[in-house]
Design a protein around this motif. Structure first.
Motif, PDB file in Angstrom:
ATOM      1  N   ASN A 191      -8.187   1.286   2.713  1.00 55.63           N
ATOM      2  CA  ASN A 191      -8.879   2.407   1.881  1.00 55.63           C
ATOM      3  C   ASN A 191      -9.296   3.540   2.543  1.00 55.63           C
ATOM      4  N   ARG A 192      -9.955   3.274   3.649  1.00 52.67           N
ATOM      5  CA  ARG A 192     -10.457   4.356   4.753  1.00 52.67           C
ATOM      6  C   ARG A 192      -9.438   5.045   5.307  1.00 52.67           C
ATOM      7  N   MET A 193      -8.115   4.311   5.335  1.00 55.87           N
ATOM      8  CA  MET A 193      -7.004   4.968   6.077  1.00 55.87           C
ATOM      9  C   MET A 193      -6.071   5.687   4.882  1.00 55.87           C
ATOM     10  N   GLY A 194      -6.617   5.595   3.587  1.00 56.38           N
ATOM     11  CA  GLY A 194      -6.042   6.319   2.710  1.00 56.38           C
ATOM     12  C   GLY A 194      -5.442   5.772   1.361  1.00 56.38           C
ATOM     13  N   ALA A 195      -5.308   4.380   1.636  1.00 56.15           N
ATOM     14  CA  ALA A 195      -4.882   3.600   0.819  1.00 56.15           C
ATOM     15  C   ALA A 195      -5.787   3.435  -0.682  1.00 56.15           C
ATOM     16  N   ARG A 196      -5.075   2.881  -1.868  1.00 55.57           N
ATOM     17  CA  ARG A 196      -5.924   3.037  -3.172  1.00 55.57           C
ATOM     18  C   ARG A 196      -5.969   1.526  -3.659  1.00 55.57           C
ATOM     19  N   ILE A 197      -6.720   0.938  -3.304  1.00 50.94           N
ATOM     20  CA  ILE A 197      -6.918  -0.568  -3.826  1.00 50.94           C
ATOM     21  C   ILE A 197      -8.311  -0.763  -4.372  1.00 50.94           C
ATOM     22  N   SER A 198      -8.053  -1.322  -5.584  1.00 49.31           N
ATOM     23  CA  SER A 198      -9.259  -1.595  -6.383  1.00 49.31           C
ATOM     24  C   SER A 198      -9.428  -3.148  -6.813  1.00 49.31           C
ATOM     25  N   GLY A 199     -10.562  -3.690  -7.112  1.00 46.79           N
ATOM     26  CA  GLY A 199     -10.807  -5.116  -7.455  1.00 46.79           C
ATOM     27  C   GLY A 199     -11.142  -5.730  -6.202  1.00 46.79           C
ATOM     28  N   ILE A 200     -11.479  -5.193  -5.314  1.00 46.92           N
ATOM     29  CA  ILE A 200     -12.069  -5.804  -3.842  1.00 46.92           C
ATOM     30  C   ILE A 200     -13.069  -6.744  -4.107  1.00 46.92           C
ATOM     31  N   ALA A 201     -13.038  -7.995  -3.529  1.00 41.49           N
ATOM     32  CA  ALA A 201     -13.849  -9.011  -3.724  1.00 41.49           C
ATOM     33  C   ALA A 201     -13.601  -9.896  -4.985  1.00 41.49           C
ATOM     34  N   SER A 202     -12.645  -9.662  -5.690  1.00 40.07           N
ATOM     35  CA  SER A 202     -11.925 -10.369  -6.887  1.00 40.07           C
ATOM     36  C   SER A 202     -10.656 -10.839  -6.417  1.00 40.07           C
ATOM     37  N   ASN A 203     -10.170 -11.758  -7.521  1.00 37.06           N
ATOM     38  CA  ASN A 203      -8.588 -12.286  -7.258  1.00 37.06           C
ATOM     39  C   ASN A 203      -7.534 -11.570  -7.922  1.00 37.06           C
TER      40      ASN A 203
ATOM     41  N   VAL B  95       0.894  -1.280   0.091  1.00 34.33           N
ATOM     42  CA  VAL B  95      -0.015   0.040   0.146  1.00 34.33           C
ATOM     43  C   VAL B  95       0.790   1.228   0.109  1.00 34.33           C
ATOM     44  N   MET B  96       1.918   1.119   0.435  1.00 33.00           N
ATOM     45  CA  MET B  96       2.870   2.334   0.486  1.00 33.00           C
ATOM     46  C   MET B  96       4.320   2.137  -0.441  1.00 33.00           C
ATOM     47  N   ALA B  97       4.250   1.218  -1.421  1.00 34.91           N
ATOM     48  CA  ALA B  97       5.188   1.091  -2.427  1.00 34.91           C
ATOM     49  C   ALA B  97       5.018   1.976  -3.387  1.00 34.91           C
ATOM     50  N   GLU B  98       6.123   2.357  -4.128  1.00 40.77           N
ATOM     51  CA  GLU B  98       6.186   3.261  -5.195  1.00 40.77           C
ATOM     52  C   GLU B  98       5.468   2.593  -6.436  1.00 40.77           C
ATOM     53  N   GLY B  99       4.617   3.350  -7.115  1.00 33.15           N
ATOM     54  CA  GLY B  99       3.969   2.824  -8.281  1.00 33.15           C
ATOM     55  C   GLY B  99       2.804   2.058  -7.766  1.00 33.15           C
ATOM     56  N   THR B 100       2.558   1.110  -9.042  1.00 33.97           N
ATOM     57  CA  THR B 100       1.058   0.337  -8.868  1.00 33.97           C
ATOM     58  C   THR B 100       1.532  -0.998  -8.683  1.00 33.97           C
ATOM     59  N   THR B 101       0.996  -1.771  -7.944  1.00 35.67           N
ATOM     60  CA  THR B 101       1.088  -3.201  -7.607  1.00 35.67           C
ATOM     61  C   THR B 101      -0.135  -3.983  -7.945  1.00 35.67           C
ATOM     62  N   THR B 102       0.179  -4.937  -8.968  1.00 40.65           N
ATOM     63  CA  THR B 102      -1.217  -6.032  -9.277  1.00 40.65           C
ATOM     64  C   THR B 102      -0.937  -7.203  -8.780  1.00 40.65           C
ATOM     65  N   ILE B 103      -1.968  -7.723  -8.033  1.00 42.18           N
ATOM     66  CA  ILE B 103      -1.707  -9.065  -7.536  1.00 42.18           C
ATOM     67  C   ILE B 103      -2.893  -9.971  -8.015  1.00 42.18           C
ATOM     68  N   TYR B 104      -2.403 -10.919  -8.759  1.00 40.84           N
ATOM     69  CA  TYR B 104      -3.431 -12.180  -9.176  1.00 40.84           C
ATOM     70  C   TYR B 104      -3.261 -13.054  -8.662  1.00 40.84           C
ATOM     71  N   ASN B 105      -4.256 -13.983  -8.757  1.00 38.66           N
ATOM     72  CA  ASN B 105      -4.647 -15.142  -7.548  1.00 38.66           C
ATOM     73  C   ASN B 105      -4.704 -14.800  -6.283  1.00 38.66           C
ATOM     74  N   ALA B 106      -5.094 -13.471  -6.022  1.00 39.16           N
ATOM     75  CA  ALA B 106      -5.294 -13.115  -4.764  1.00 39.16           C
ATOM     76  C   ALA B 106      -6.404 -13.813  -3.846  1.00 39.16           C
ATOM     77  N   ALA B 107      -6.194 -14.174  -2.507  1.00 37.78           N
ATOM     78  CA  ALA B 107      -7.336 -14.488  -1.814  1.00 37.78           C
ATOM     79  C   ALA B 107      -8.490 -13.534  -1.664  1.00 37.78           C
ATOM     80  N   CYS B 108      -9.651 -13.765  -1.851  1.00 42.97           N
ATOM     81  CA  CYS B 108     -10.819 -12.719  -1.656  1.00 42.97           C
ATOM     82  C   CYS B 108     -11.704 -13.118  -0.630  1.00 42.97           C
ATOM     83  N   GLU B 109     -11.621 -13.674   0.417  1.00 45.39           N
ATOM     84  CA  GLU B 109     -12.452 -14.235   1.449  1.00 45.39           C
ATOM     85  C   GLU B 109     -12.787 -12.817   2.144  1.00 45.39           C
ATOM     86  N   PRO B 110     -14.109 -12.727   2.786  1.00 47.23           N
ATOM     87  CA  PRO B 110     -14.616 -11.487   3.281  1.00 47.23           C
ATOM     88  C   PRO B 110     -13.753 -10.838   4.109  1.00 47.23           C
TER      89      PRO B 110
END
Length: 437
Positions: free
Chosen positions: A206-218, A181-196
């Motif tokens: 994200n409420r803390m200021g992170a920018r994560i999209s694709g939530i609930a997907s892998n 979340v604080m790495a430089e640039g964009t990170t893409t994680i495929y085959n991520a776990a998507c448990e609740p």
């Protein structure tokens, strides 16, 4: 060593509310290390694993508050990195599996992190390669000291990248997300776990200021930010406890209502119990389970034996297979329980066989259960809880058995279930806790 003395045959009646989710709590508490600002977490379960992690965070220098029974505040203004090299840190962190998720936030915020080889349940191989390969892809250097069994990572700044996880590890995904979340640039994680629980973590970040999209997907995409801020978060109810109560009600011929279950976050769990022949009703966000004298396991369309297997989300969580297995012992019909992820989690079935269950342990991963259809009750016995989930399965078996059973090493159950004896006794169970037996 504490012991449960269980008088079987007592039906339960009434309402019970599940505790906050243990697996989510471990992720969320580690995430508080990502900011020096105050983070408030509600619905925190008072269970051994969670309380040990909170104590460990305090020892590391986090200011912890406890303004209400189920609410904690965390302010990680400064971290004592000297303590992270101490023997006390090694001992405390090593006995807790969830401590591995400390390292991702430390790496993100401070550029370094240390953790001893974590402990937890002895349920088979639980490798950590996914975590550290992910950190390395972000640019961290990894080292493992075989003499001290300490893992260490160093790297600043971390840089975003594309990565395809070798397994959809829940803790691995959480750890890598917190590092990215604080790495430089964009990170893409495929085959991520998507448990609740991973979804909950991402939304909190994200409420803390992170920018994560694709939530609930892998497929998660993370745009790195410079810093994160404080927030408030409420844990989901524990889906494993909800499932345990559903199975327990059927096995003990009880009528109970499970309150505030967050039904939409239970996934396939209710449907799998329905395939076991267990009736229930969704009433708003509650689950009502009527008394059932019999429940019959479905067969597949071609008439072949039902198979219940664990799988990554949205498949069935492996944490509930022990409960499905024990509930099947009094069903009408047969089922194959296939535990794919861990090779030692079915080894508690010998205790059920001693109680009179008809189970064939095919190999370390598969067991076939031939249900008694209540024509033969399980008989009471003396047994030892080997891990959290098997421990609850044995408790369910003892509650349905004929006579008085003794379960030793109930500290394993306490690691995942808050005041389980007191809460079940309030519904009519007959469980006596004996300390030092």
């Amino acid at each position: 060593m504490a012991t449960f003395e269980v008088e079987g045959g007592a039906p339960l009646h009434g309402e019970i509310t599940p505790q906050g989710a243990k697996n989510e709590a471990l992720q969320i508490l580690c995430a508080t290390l990502l900011t020096p600002e105050k983070v408030t977490v509600r619905n925190v379960p008072a269970i051994v694993d969670v309380l040990q992690l909170i104590e460990l965070l305090e020892k590391m220098g986090v200011k912890v508050g406890h303004p209400a029974e189920d609410t904690y505040t965390f302010e990680a203004r400064e971290i004592d990195f000297g303590y992270l090299q101490s023997e006390d840190y090694r001992k405390r962190a090593a006995r807790l599996r969830g401590s591995v998720m400390i390292i991702g936030p430390l790496l993100a915020r401070f550029g370094e992190g240390y953790i001893p080889k974590p402990g937890g349940d002895k349920i088979g191989r639980r490798r950590l390669d996914t975590h550290f390969i992910g950190f390395q892809k972000l640019g961290a250097r990894f080292d493992f000291d075989t003499g001290t069994c300490f893992y260490s990572v160093e790297g600043k700044p971390l840089r975003g990248c594309y990565m395809l996880l070798d397994e959809a590890s829940v803790t691995g995904t959480a750890n890598i997300v917190m590092a990215a979340v604080m790495a430089e640039g964009t990170t893409t994680i495929y085959n991520a776990a998507c448990e609740p629980y991973v979804q909950q973590l991402c939304r909190m970040l994200n409420r803390m200021g992170a920018r994560i999209s694709g939530i609930a997907s892998n497929l998660l995409t993370i745009e790195g930010v410079k810093e994160l801020h404080g927030t408030e978060h409420t844990l989901l109810p524990d889906m494993i406890e909800v499932g345990s109560f559903i199975g327990m009600a059927a096995m003990t011929q009880s009528e109970i209502t499970i309150k505030n279950v967050s039904f939409d976050n239970l996934g396939i769990i209710p449907a799998q119990f329905a395939r076991m022949g267990i009736r229930f009703e969704q009433r708003g966000d509650d689950i009502y389970i009527p008394r059932q004298d019999h429940y019959e396991i479905e067969s597949f369309i071609d008439g072949s034996i039902m198979t219940i297997a664990d799988a990554t989300w949205p498949g069935l969580t492996p944490d509930l297979l022990s409960v499905f297995l024990v509930v099947a012992t009094q069903a009408k019909g047969s089922v194959l329980i296939h535990q794919k992820m861990f090779e030692s989690r079915l080894f508690f079935v010998d205790k059920l066989i001693d109680m009179g269950a008809q189970i064939i342990l095919c190999d370390p991963h598969r067991a076939t259960v031939i249900g008694h259809d209540r024509k033969v009750r399980l008989r009471a016995t003396r047994m030892t809880s080997p891990d959290i989930r098997a421990g609850v399965a044995l408790l369910i078996a003892a509650m349905s058995a004929d006579g008085r059973s003794v379960i030793q090493n109930v500290e394993q159950i306490d690691r995942g279930y808050q005041n389980i004896d007191g809460r079940l006794n309030a519904l009519g169970a007959k469980i006596k806790r004996l300390d030092g037996c």
